[in-house]
Write an enzyme that holds these catalytic residues in place. Structure first.
Site, PDB file in Angstrom:
ATOM      1  N   GLY A   8       0.826  -1.214   0.000  1.00 57.41           N
ATOM      2  CA  GLY A   8       0.000   0.000   0.000  1.00 57.41           C
ATOM      3  C   GLY A   8       0.855   1.257   0.000  1.00 57.41           C
ATOM      4  O   GLY A   8       0.455   2.301   0.519  1.00 57.41           O
ATOM      5  N   GLN A  12      -2.314   6.786   1.164  1.00 56.05           N
ATOM      6  CA  GLN A  12      -2.057   7.860   2.145  1.00 56.05           C
ATOM      7  C   GLN A  12      -1.053   7.420   3.216  1.00 56.05           C
ATOM      8  O   GLN A  12      -0.026   8.067   3.440  1.00 56.05           O
ATOM      9  CB  GLN A  12      -3.371   8.265   2.840  1.00 56.05           C
ATOM     10  CG  GLN A  12      -3.143   9.208   4.012  1.00 56.05           C
ATOM     11  CD  GLN A  12      -4.384   9.463   4.851  1.00 56.05           C
ATOM     12  OE1 GLN A  12      -4.973  10.525   4.745  1.00 56.05           O
ATOM     13  NE2 GLN A  12      -4.783   8.509   5.688  1.00 56.05           N
ATOM     14  N   ASP A  56       1.362  -7.917  -5.569  1.00 54.60           N
ATOM     15  CA  ASP A  56      -0.090  -7.755  -5.439  1.00 54.60           C
ATOM     16  C   ASP A  56      -0.586  -8.698  -4.357  1.00 54.60           C
ATOM     17  O   ASP A  56      -0.191  -9.885  -4.339  1.00 54.60           O
ATOM     18  CB  ASP A  56      -0.752  -8.084  -6.792  1.00 54.60           C
ATOM     19  CG  ASP A  56      -2.170  -7.559  -6.872  1.00 54.60           C
ATOM     20  OD1 ASP A  56      -2.986  -7.899  -5.982  1.00 54.60           O
ATOM     21  OD2 ASP A  56      -2.467  -6.810  -7.819  1.00 54.60           O
ATOM     22  N   SER A  82      -9.907  -0.052   0.219  1.00 56.31           N
ATOM     23  CA  SER A  82     -10.154   0.619   1.505  1.00 56.31           C
ATOM     24  C   SER A  82     -11.371   1.535   1.515  1.00 56.31           C
ATOM     25  O   SER A  82     -11.658   2.144   2.539  1.00 56.31           O
ATOM     26  CB  SER A  82      -8.917   1.428   1.894  1.00 56.31           C
ATOM     27  OG  SER A  82      -8.870   2.631   1.144  1.00 56.31           O
ATOM     28  N   SER A 123      -9.191  -1.931  11.355  1.00 59.06           N
ATOM     29  CA  SER A 123      -9.988  -0.708  11.254  1.00 59.06           C
ATOM     30  C   SER A 123     -11.111  -0.639  12.279  1.00 59.06           C
ATOM     31  O   SER A 123     -11.728  -1.655  12.631  1.00 59.06           O
ATOM     32  CB  SER A 123     -10.603  -0.665   9.853  1.00 59.06           C
ATOM     33  OG  SER A 123     -11.647   0.259   9.801  1.00 59.06           O
ATOM     34  N   GLU A 125     -13.877   0.276  11.544  1.00 59.67           N
ATOM     35  CA  GLU A 125     -15.095  -0.186  10.843  1.00 59.67           C
ATOM     36  C   GLU A 125     -15.518  -1.575  11.336  1.00 59.67           C
ATOM     37  O   GLU A 125     -16.655  -1.987  11.117  1.00 59.67           O
ATOM     38  CB  GLU A 125     -14.872  -0.206   9.334  1.00 59.67           C
ATOM     39  CG  GLU A 125     -14.949   1.155   8.679  1.00 59.67           C
ATOM     40  CD  GLU A 125     -16.328   1.799   8.775  1.00 59.67           C
ATOM     41  OE1 GLU A 125     -17.275   1.258   8.207  1.00 59.67           O
ATOM     42  OE2 GLU A 125     -16.458   2.832   9.439  1.00 59.67           O
ATOM     43  N   TYR A 147     -16.528  -4.327   3.507  1.00 63.33           N
ATOM     44  CA  TYR A 147     -15.191  -3.883   3.926  1.00 63.33           C
ATOM     45  C   TYR A 147     -14.951  -4.224   5.399  1.00 63.33           C
ATOM     46  O   TYR A 147     -13.916  -4.793   5.755  1.00 63.33           O
ATOM     47  CB  TYR A 147     -15.054  -2.367   3.700  1.00 63.33           C
ATOM     48  CG  TYR A 147     -13.809  -1.780   4.330  1.00 63.33           C
ATOM     49  CD1 TYR A 147     -12.569  -1.886   3.702  1.00 63.33           C
ATOM     50  CD2 TYR A 147     -13.864  -1.134   5.574  1.00 63.33           C
ATOM     51  CE1 TYR A 147     -11.411  -1.357   4.298  1.00 63.33           C
ATOM     52  CE2 TYR A 147     -12.729  -0.610   6.167  1.00 63.33           C
ATOM     53  CZ  TYR A 147     -11.513  -0.717   5.528  1.00 63.33           C
ATOM     54  OH  TYR A 147     -10.373  -0.206   6.111  1.00 63.33           O
ATOM     55  N   ARG A 182      -5.155  12.461   1.770  1.00 67.40           N
ATOM     56  CA  ARG A 182      -6.290  11.547   1.805  1.00 67.40           C
ATOM     57  C   ARG A 182      -6.908  11.470   0.408  1.00 67.40           C
ATOM     58  O   ARG A 182      -6.976  12.478  -0.319  1.00 67.40           O
ATOM     59  CB  ARG A 182      -7.296  12.126   2.800  1.00 67.40           C
ATOM     60  CG  ARG A 182      -8.520  11.292   3.072  1.00 67.40           C
ATOM     61  CD  ARG A 182      -8.213   9.919   3.567  1.00 67.40           C
ATOM     62  NE  ARG A 182      -9.113   9.480   4.627  1.00 67.40           N
ATOM     63  CZ  ARG A 182      -9.348   8.215   4.898  1.00 67.40           C
ATOM     64  NH1 ARG A 182      -8.750   7.248   4.214  1.00 67.40           N
ATOM     65  NH2 ARG A 182     -10.145   7.882   5.890  1.00 67.40           N
TER      66      ARG A 182
END
Ligand code: NDP
Ligand code: GDR
Length: 320
Positions: A8, A12, A56, A82, A123, A125, A147, A182
């Protein structure tokens, strides 16, 4: 010189973490997937100092080969699909990258060098429809999107490789963190960019979804420090990282617009297109464990963050 491998790298957090690790004297190897156009905008100032290599999370062989070749002591798995809304349009892909991708990296570590220290970008989330306020490491998960479900798998597989194979596998449960880098589709950046456009007469209004959802927003530059600290501890663990404060999307708009002398009510239009099939209404962290064991504290406060982002977008558009 220790080597850190970051997946990644073009995102960000990849850019801020690279800056931090370079300052600390690491050799930084960043994994990027092949794309037909250049997407190294966020790391273009670092390209002379880091190695960007192809790999990947959907390709097991590529991960094995990278660990064999670069022999990192630390792996930071920041790569993911994401964006929460995309996870409803591409749920299987989100599962493959954001969930199974973690297993592929852990398998590569297990086969190549189980002594590698591993960081998983988990996360808030995962808390979704929150079962407790504020949320801490022991709060039960209730994800509300493909997600969130995928991140929950990534979290638990990390814990399982720690417990089953004694791998130093740490899960950082990070609440929302933002910055001028971001992605433009996330609400904070959409607002800061929208404010700058309206200020310069490039746009008339800003269309958003749910203005009442509340998030615990911090600055990405502070949060990458927590990632590094987690891998310097004696044992791997799970850590909640956040500010302990929550603000609504509406408040973000108020501060951002008033910074340029405008009233958000004159410009923000609520548009059903940006509502989600299921919402996460309220997130607020209890970062006591990180404060006590990592000695980590966020430096940038909410208002400062909003102003930093609006100023950066004003500057960018002025130059452009
Ligand atoms: P970004 O969306 O900015 O970056 C995601 C990165 O993942 C990009 O570099 C992207 O590459 C890469 N990527 C996507 N799919 C693959 C794949 N199949 N193989 C390899 N790389 C891939 O995310 P952030 O930097 O904001 O977040 C970093 C991580 O932290 C993510 O895992 C995110 O889910 C998680 N997280 C983020 C939070 C936040 O508030 N920012 C909070 C909590 C967790 P490309 O440029 O090619 O698209
Ligand atoms: P989130 O971030 O879903 O929390 O995930 P996002 O900025 O997309 O949404 C935050 C909240 O704002 C509301 N919202 C809107 N969101 C977007 N994107 N666009 C809009 O127009 C809009 N209007 C209102 C959303 O409904 C939501 O409640 C981010 C990602 O970085 C994840 O990868 C990460 O895991 C979590 O943060 C923590």
């Amino acid at each position: 010189m220790p080597t850190a491998l970051i997946t990644g790298i073009t995102g960000q957090d990849g850019s801020y973490l690279s800056e931090l690790l370079l300052k600390k004297g690491y050799r930084v190897v960043g994994v990027a997937r092949r794309s037909s156009t250049i997407n190294t905008e966020r790391i273009k100032h670092l390209l002379d100092d880091i190695s960007v290599v192809q790999g990947d999370l959907q390709d097991q062989g590529s991960l094995l080969a990278l660990l064999e070749e670069y022999k990192p002591e630390e792996v930071y798995n920041l790569a993911a699909q994401s964006f929460v809304p995309t996870s409803w349009n591409q749920p299987a892909l989100t599962g493959d990258v954001t969930a199974l991708g973690v297993t592929r990296m852990l398998e590569a570590i297990r086969f190549v060098n189980p002594k590698i220290r591993f960081y998983q970008a988990s996360s808030s989330e995962m808390f979704g429809r929150v079962q407790e306020v504020p949320q801490k490491e022991s709060t039960p998960f209730y994800p509300r999107s493909p997600y969130g479900v995928a991140k929950m798998y990534g979290h638990w597989i990390t814990v399982n490789y720690r417990e089953s194979f004694n791998i130093f596998a740490t899960s950082g449960i990070l609440f929302n963190h933002e910055s001028p880098r971001r992605g433009l589709e996330f609400v904070t950046r959409k607002i800061s960019d929208g404010v700058a456009r309206i200020k310069f007469g490039l746009a008339k209004d800003l269309r958003l979804g749910n203005l009442d959802s509340q998030r615990d927003w911090g600055f990405a530059g502070d949060y990458v420090e927590a990632m590094w600290l987690m891998l310097q501890q004696e044992h791997a663990d799970n850590y909640v990282i956040g500010t302990g404060e929550t603000h609504s999307v509406r408040e973000f708009c108020e501060v951002a617009f008033s910074h340029v002398g405008l009233d958000y009510k004159d410009y923000v239009i609520q548009d059903e297109r940006f509502y989600r099939p299921a919402e996460v209404d309220l997130l607020i962290s209890d970062p006591s464990m990180a404060r006590a064991s990592l000695k980590w504290e966020p430096a940038v406060a909410f208002k400062e963050l909003v102003i930093m982002m609006v100023d950066a977008d004003l500057e960018r558009l002025k130059k452009g």
